[in-house]
Design a protein around this motif. Structure first.
Motif: not given
Length: 133
Positions: A59-64, A96-98
């Motif tokens: 999810l984070v890899a695609v910007g979510l 990233l994403g945390e």
């Protein structure tokens, strides 16, 4: 971050939106994605924790990005302002994403926040202002 029950939406915990096409998922969206990953993993013999980590990373890899943690998940000794690490060039890739919690005392003056690695201000994309003390 694993969520097993849908969270209620606390208006005070609503993050400032990220620049499009990036987006912070709401708890229900995130829960459904994680549940789908766990189910797919179960069918293929992948453990629950691994499946959740894979879903989150995808999810984070695609910007979510995941929703902010619930208030009861925060450290009560610190300010409750939060910021999600969403700018890939500004953070360690593993971060990233945390979600980051301000390391200052609850109710500190001003709208500047810091967790010793990253600083942010209220109103910046991907932030949640401190909840009232």
């Amino acid at each position: 971050m694993s969520r097993t029950e849908p969270a209620t939406v606390d208006p005070a915990a609503t993050p400032v939106p990220l620049p499009a096409p990036l987006r912070i998922l709401d708890a229900d969206e995130y829960d459904r994605a994680v549940a789908a990953g766990r189910e797919a993993g179960r069918r293929d013999g992948v453990g629950r924790t691994t499946a959740e980590e894979v879903v989150s990373a995808a999810l984070v890899a695609v910007g979510l990005f995941p929703p902010p943690p619930d208030e009861d998940e925060l450290d009560a000794e610190f300010c409750t302002s939060l910021s999600v690490a969403w700018e890939a060039e500004a953070v360690d890739p593993r971060s990233l994403g945390e979600w980051r919690q301000c390391g200052d005392e609850p109710g500190h003056d001003g709208d500047e926040h810091d967790d010793s690695e990253f600083s942010w201000s209220d109103g910046m994309p991907g932030t949640v202002s401190a909840r009232p003390v």
